[in-house]
Design an enzyme around this catalytic site. Sequence first.
Site, mmCIF file in Angstrom:
data_model
loop_
_atom_site.group_PDB
_atom_site.id
_atom_site.type_symbol
_atom_site.label_atom_id
_atom_site.label_comp_id
_atom_site.label_asym_id
_atom_site.label_seq_id
_atom_site.Cartn_x
_atom_site.Cartn_y
_atom_site.Cartn_z
ATOM 1 N N ARG A 49 -26.253 -35.950 -30.058
ATOM 2 C CA ARG A 49 -27.376 -35.010 -30.120
ATOM 3 C C ARG A 49 -28.724 -35.724 -30.210
ATOM 4 N NH1 ARG A 49 -23.114 -33.193 -31.765
ATOM 5 N NH2 ARG A 49 -23.108 -34.968 -33.166
ATOM 6 N N THR A 50 -28.818 -36.658 -31.141
ATOM 7 C CA THR A 50 -30.131 -37.271 -31.378
ATOM 8 C C THR A 50 -30.578 -38.066 -30.158
ATOM 9 O OG1 THR A 50 -29.609 -37.376 -33.730
ATOM 10 C CG2 THR A 50 -31.442 -38.721 -32.955
ATOM 11 N N LYS A 87 -24.328 -60.841 -29.905
ATOM 12 C CA LYS A 87 -24.541 -62.299 -29.815
ATOM 13 C C LYS A 87 -25.217 -62.823 -31.078
ATOM 14 C CE LYS A 87 -25.221 -61.814 -24.852
ATOM 15 N NZ LYS A 87 -26.245 -61.727 -23.806
ATOM 16 N N ARG A 146 -31.768 -46.002 -34.355
ATOM 17 C CA ARG A 146 -30.689 -45.597 -35.270
ATOM 18 C C ARG A 146 -29.925 -46.864 -35.621
ATOM 19 N NH1 ARG A 146 -26.577 -40.652 -35.069
ATOM 20 N NH2 ARG A 146 -28.539 -39.696 -35.709
ATOM 21 N N HIS A 181 -33.316 -39.373 -42.173
ATOM 22 C CA HIS A 181 -33.253 -38.915 -40.785
ATOM 23 C C HIS A 181 -34.394 -37.900 -40.596
ATOM 24 C CE1 HIS A 181 -31.853 -38.089 -36.889
ATOM 25 N NE2 HIS A 181 -30.615 -37.696 -37.130
#
Lengths: 155, 323
Positions: B53-54, B82, B103, B131
């Site tokens: 969704r985000t 890496k 995120r 959030h």
Amino acid sequence: MSERDDHELRISKIENGTVIDHIAGGHAPDVLAILGIGSSTDEVVSVGMNVPSDRLGHKDVVKIEGRELSQDEVDVISLIAPAASINIIREYGVAEKHRVERPAVVEGVLSCPNHDCITTDGEPVTSRFEVLDDGVRCAYCETILRENLTEHIDV
Amino acid sequence: MLDRDHVITAKNLSRADIETVLDRAAAIERDPPDRDRHAGRLLGLCFFEPSTRTRMSFEAAIKRLGGDALDMGPVDSSSATKGESLADTVRVIEGYADALVLRHPSEGAATMASDFVDVPLLNAGDGAGQHPTQTLLDLYTMRENAGGLTDLTVGIMGDLKYGRTVHSLAYALTKFDASQHFVSPESLRLPRSVRYDLHEAGAQVREHEDLDDVLSELDVLYVTRIQRERFPDENEYRAVAGEYRIDAETLDRARDECIVMHPLPRVDEIAPDVDPTDHAHYFEQAHNGVPVRMALLDLLLDDTDDGEAVDATEDDSANGGSR
């Protein structure tokens, strides 16, 4: 016998260095931990514990020969010994005398106990804690730390 | 304009900031902006955790503004595998994009990353931390459906300890003097840091273990998933999970006007028989992610654009604080 005479009998004067006085009784080992002074130290250190004190009832005193504390070290001491005073000794005399003041922020002196905090993840970042009335708070993950501060000292 | 360069935590969004974004979102819904409003602008999507969704709503938002998204792709094919630091990754992607969305599984990641970049950085979830853009769409949904934002009585139920949407929402509701009721098992109560902030801010907060203690008073019931993976013992999870599940029958005890919200995805904490009721607003809530994120990006990108701001001043009937 005055308080001053009492300690001088118990702990001898130093020529140059720092005397940390008015540490709450029993907390001298925490101060030593902050300063990185353990059983293998080469430094000349005198410790008085539970010395009678007019102000605190009982207090601890730490004297360190040949070392003047940094501001970072004083900042951390202020977190666990807010009543402490710092005396800088030169040529057997008190050259400077400071009461510790709790800073608003301490940087690079504590590690965050939250394993999910970004500061524990190998990033190029210096730990930063906001100082609260009764603890400290990570400026990144906001974890509040009130107990066992000395376990998280990273000076 | 927003009074800030980055959007990291709801705690740092003022009531005026929030109202500015929600007003802009309402204006965008009323009168969608030209498709070339932010033509040529690029949004860097840095998702170190899976998201549907985000991520998609940010991508939809920038594209509907005429811009485009640069997606670093799944984390297992990124430079992070890496051993590149997050600080280096965002500094590199800053060179490609006009704003970044981050995120990350670590708490405080967005705060740290924002120290390394000059372009606007939006926190799209940092571990169990914050959030804030979810909170903006949550508030937008409440404002549109619960008659405003002031003096609401809001119940927040589920995993309050690790639920980042809950932490951000609690901070934001405090700015609107909401009465907040937190419903959870003892083991999943709000974390110490959030409780500290709510106390310092003088929030009206009560905590409950039983939804029935408060359900009949609520204007909004915000449900989150009880996270099975947080429990060390499966039996302990099963013992509490059923207590925090609602269905249509549960809502018989709620006010008719009570709206039910959920940040999604849900598992089984809201039964499907709630979906057709007038209480259900969680899919609308998800849809609101696009106009709200369009509004946020529009405001953040406005400073360097030549475009006219979308007029958020007309028809503010939905924006009032009265109920």
